[in-house]
Design a protein around this motif. Structure first.
Motif, PDB file in Angstrom:
ATOM      1  N   GLY A  52       0.842  -1.207   0.000  1.00 45.34           N
ATOM      2  CA  GLY A  52       0.000   0.000   0.000  1.00 45.34           C
ATOM      3  C   GLY A  52       0.872   1.250   0.000  1.00 45.34           C
ATOM      4  N   THR A  55       2.456   1.757  -3.320  1.00 44.41           N
ATOM      5  CA  THR A  55       1.494   2.351  -4.264  1.00 44.41           C
ATOM      6  C   THR A  55       1.401   3.855  -4.026  1.00 44.41           C
ATOM      7  OG1 THR A  55       0.232   0.305  -3.976  1.00 44.41           O
ATOM      8  CG2 THR A  55      -0.822   2.051  -5.232  1.00 44.41           C
ATOM      9  N   HIS A 115      -1.210  -4.727  -4.469  1.00 49.35           N
ATOM     10  CA  HIS A 115      -1.757  -4.370  -3.158  1.00 49.35           C
ATOM     11  C   HIS A 115      -3.162  -4.948  -2.981  1.00 49.35           C
ATOM     12  CE1 HIS A 115      -3.110  -2.024   0.242  1.00 49.35           C
ATOM     13  NE2 HIS A 115      -3.925  -1.293  -0.499  1.00 49.35           N
ATOM     14  N   ILE A 214      -7.706   8.789  -1.413  1.00 46.85           N
ATOM     15  CA  ILE A 214      -6.547   8.156  -0.757  1.00 46.85           C
ATOM     16  C   ILE A 214      -6.463   8.624   0.698  1.00 46.85           C
ATOM     17  CG2 ILE A 214      -4.012   8.028  -0.741  1.00 46.85           C
ATOM     18  CD1 ILE A 214      -4.105   8.059  -3.807  1.00 46.85           C
ATOM     19  N   LEU A 218      -6.518   6.085   3.820  1.00 40.94           N
ATOM     20  CA  LEU A 218      -5.475   5.987   4.843  1.00 40.94           C
ATOM     21  C   LEU A 218      -6.047   6.246   6.234  1.00 40.94           C
ATOM     22  CD1 LEU A 218      -2.459   7.642   2.990  1.00 40.94           C
ATOM     23  CD2 LEU A 218      -3.053   5.233   3.177  1.00 40.94           C
ATOM     24  N   VAL A 221      -7.496   3.056   7.255  1.00 39.95           N
ATOM     25  CA  VAL A 221      -6.450   2.082   7.608  1.00 39.95           C
ATOM     26  C   VAL A 221      -5.964   2.348   9.037  1.00 39.95           C
ATOM     27  CG1 VAL A 221      -4.067   1.366   7.151  1.00 39.95           C
ATOM     28  CG2 VAL A 221      -5.645   1.650   5.248  1.00 39.95           C
TER      29      VAL A 221
HETATM   30  C1  HEM Z   1      -3.645   4.743  -4.747  1.00 43.05           C
HETATM   31  C2  HEM Z   1      -4.056   3.572  -4.359  1.00 43.05           C
HETATM   32  C3  HEM Z   1      -3.913   2.975  -2.978  1.00 43.05           C
HETATM   33  C4  HEM Z   1      -3.106   3.355  -1.937  1.00 43.05           C
HETATM   34  C5  HEM Z   1      -2.090   4.494  -1.911  1.00 43.05           C
HETATM   35  C6  HEM Z   1      -3.373   2.465  -0.841  1.00 43.05           C
HETATM   36  C7  HEM Z   1      -2.728   2.503   0.384  1.00 43.05           C
HETATM   37  C8  HEM Z   1      -2.929   1.615   1.409  1.00 43.05           C
HETATM   38  C9  HEM Z   1      -2.101   1.470   2.590  1.00 43.05           C
HETATM   39  C10 HEM Z   1      -0.842   2.308   2.893  1.00 43.05           C
HETATM   40  C11 HEM Z   1      -2.632   0.490   3.348  1.00 43.05           C
HETATM   41  C12 HEM Z   1      -2.088  -0.069   4.697  1.00 43.05           C
HETATM   42  C13 HEM Z   1      -0.910  -1.005   4.482  1.00 43.05           C
HETATM   43  C14 HEM Z   1      -1.143  -2.081   3.467  1.00 43.05           C
HETATM   44  O1  HEM Z   1      -2.037  -2.906   3.642  1.00 43.05           O
HETATM   45  O2  HEM Z   1      -0.418  -2.084   2.460  1.00 43.05           O
HETATM   46  C15 HEM Z   1      -3.837   0.008   2.680  1.00 43.05           C
HETATM   47  C16 HEM Z   1      -4.702  -0.945   3.159  1.00 43.05           C
HETATM   48  C17 HEM Z   1      -5.878  -1.371   2.524  1.00 43.05           C
HETATM   49  N1  HEM Z   1      -6.215  -1.135   1.219  1.00 43.05           N
HETATM   50 FE1  HEM Z   1      -5.276   0.194  -0.007  1.00 43.05          FE
HETATM   51  N2  HEM Z   1      -4.356   1.566  -1.220  1.00 43.05           N
HETATM   52  C18 HEM Z   1      -4.707   1.831  -2.522  1.00 43.05           C
HETATM   53  C19 HEM Z   1      -5.623   1.120  -3.297  1.00 43.05           C
HETATM   54  C20 HEM Z   1      -6.455   0.116  -2.831  1.00 43.05           C
HETATM   55  C21 HEM Z   1      -7.378  -0.652  -3.647  1.00 43.05           C
HETATM   56  C22 HEM Z   1      -7.522  -0.522  -5.162  1.00 43.05           C
HETATM   57  C23 HEM Z   1      -8.057  -1.503  -2.789  1.00 43.05           C
HETATM   58  C24 HEM Z   1      -9.133  -2.499  -3.083  1.00 43.05           C
HETATM   59  C25 HEM Z   1     -10.050  -2.409  -4.003  1.00 43.05           C
HETATM   60  C26 HEM Z   1      -7.552  -1.250  -1.450  1.00 43.05           C
HETATM   61  C27 HEM Z   1      -8.028  -1.850  -0.305  1.00 43.05           C
HETATM   62  C28 HEM Z   1      -7.408  -1.774   0.939  1.00 43.05           C
HETATM   63  C29 HEM Z   1      -7.903  -2.424   2.144  1.00 43.05           C
HETATM   64  C30 HEM Z   1      -9.213  -3.217   2.309  1.00 43.05           C
HETATM   65  C31 HEM Z   1      -6.934  -2.165   3.137  1.00 43.05           C
HETATM   66  C32 HEM Z   1      -6.943  -2.659   4.590  1.00 43.05           C
HETATM   67  C33 HEM Z   1      -5.986  -3.814   4.607  1.00 43.05           C
HETATM   68  C34 HEM Z   1      -5.836  -4.442   5.960  1.00 43.05           C
HETATM   69  O3  HEM Z   1      -6.619  -4.193   6.857  1.00 43.05           O
HETATM   70  O4  HEM Z   1      -4.899  -5.234   6.116  1.00 43.05           O
HETATM   71  N3  HEM Z   1      -6.572  -0.298  -1.519  1.00 43.05           N
HETATM   72  N4  HEM Z   1      -3.974   0.702   1.496  1.00 43.05           N
END
Ligand code: HEM
Length: 273
Positions: A52, A55, A115, A214, A218, A221
């Motif tokens: 994440g 990304t 991710h 975003i 965050l 998260v």
């Molecule tokens: C610009 C795009 C994105 C950024 C910068 C981003 C960033 C992050 C970060 C930093 C986290 C926490 C650490 C990690 O799990 O890697 C996270 C968690 C999460 N992301 Fe993203 N993400 C993006 C896109 C997405 C997409 C496309 C999805 C799903 C359709 C998504 C679903 C989730 C979910 C459900 C969590 C919680 C994960 C957990 O509880 O372990 N994210 N994201």
């Protein structure tokens, strides 16, 4: 035993902390930053959890290089290609900025999918993180739109015909298809208005919406904590007591299991509540 600080050291410390205290008293930002930096994460957190942030890094690189490109790019069919040519061949390090932006777009999309794959395989989209999955899905659609609108900007043959194909694919969607195609073209043919429209979407609307989403992503998260890997020690004890997800603070709303009390929740001791 801790060494006693000299008077001078104490004075220096007070001097350095004064602006931090000033800020904290008026905004609470320092406390929020401390919460962010020292929050608990699952014991088995591993490299998959960095996707994440990777990304996010790719997105920031796109923002920075995009701002530089926008200083030299001219969004009209007469001069668009010439301005791109100038950036690539004449501007100091222009080739590097343009190349980073062009290749970076693919890196961003690839990292986004990796991710998403990790979130899916860890089951991290499940309660209580469904909303964050939906926010992620919206981010994914906008990221695609960002790539699509950016591709036309060099206004060369590849860009032109790729956009014709892309718009025609959208036009085949049931009911809304023709409207979407008209909206994207800005008329009946691809031309001046299409380029201006794609430029505005690529530079303002889509990145603005992405930044907002975003930020929300965050926030969620940090509020909900990250899901431990399915093989980790903490996996089976989640969600924790009172239906509040492990790691989540008490907030305005206290999430409870749905329906008839919901599925029995395991406490850390393993006893059903
Ligand atoms: C610009 C795009 C994105 C950024 C910068 C981003 C960033 C992050 C970060 C930093 C986290 C926490 C650490 C990690 O799990 O890697 C996270 C968690 C999460 N992301 Fe993203 N993400 C993006 C896109 C997405 C997409 C496309 C999805 C799903 C359709 C998504 C679903 C989730 C979910 C459900 C969590 C919680 C994960 C957990 O509880 O372990 N994210 N994201």
């Amino acid at each position: 035993m801790a060494r006693k600080k000299s008077k001078r050291q104490q004075q220096m410390e007070a001097l350095l902390l004064a602006p931090v205290d000033w800020l904290e008293e008026r905004s609470g930002l320092v406390g929020a930053l401390k919460y962010f930096l020292f929050r608990k994460v699952p014991r088995a957190t591993n490299w998959f959890h960095t996707l994440g942030s990777a990304t996010l890094t790719a997105f920031i690189v796109q923002l920075v290089t995009g701002v530089v490109l926008a200083m030299y790019y001219k969004p009209d069919p007469e001069s668009a290609w010439d301005s791109i040519n100038y950036i690539t061949n004449d501007l100091t390090l222009g080739w590097l900025v343009r190349g980073t932006h062009r290749w970076g777009a693919s890196v961003f999309i690839i990292l986004l999918f990796l991710h998403m794959g990790r979130v899916f395989l860890f089951g991290a989209y499940k309660y209580p993180r469904e909303l964050n999955w939906l926010v992620g899905a919206a981010i994914l659609i906008l990221a695609m739109l960002e790539g699509f609108t950016g591709y036309l900007l060099p206004w060369d043959e590849t860009a032109y015909w790729a956009t014709v194909v892309g718009i025609n694919i959208n036009a085949t969607a049931p009911i809304a298809g023709p409207f979407i195609a008209d909206f994207l073209r800005g008329g009946t043919e691809i031309g001046n208005d299409t380029l201006a429209r794609f430029y505005s979407l690529h530079m303002l609307l889509v990145p603005g919406a992405l930044i907002g989403l975003i930020t929300l992503h965050l926030y969620l998260v940090i509020r909900l904590g990250v899901t431990p890997p399915p093989w980790g020690d903490d996996a089976e004890t989640e969600p924790s007591t009172n239906g509040r997800p492990a790691g989540a603070r008490e907030g305005l709303v206290d999430p409870k299991p749905r329906g008839n009390g919901g599925p029995a929740l395991k406490t850390r001791s393993g006893v059903d509540e």
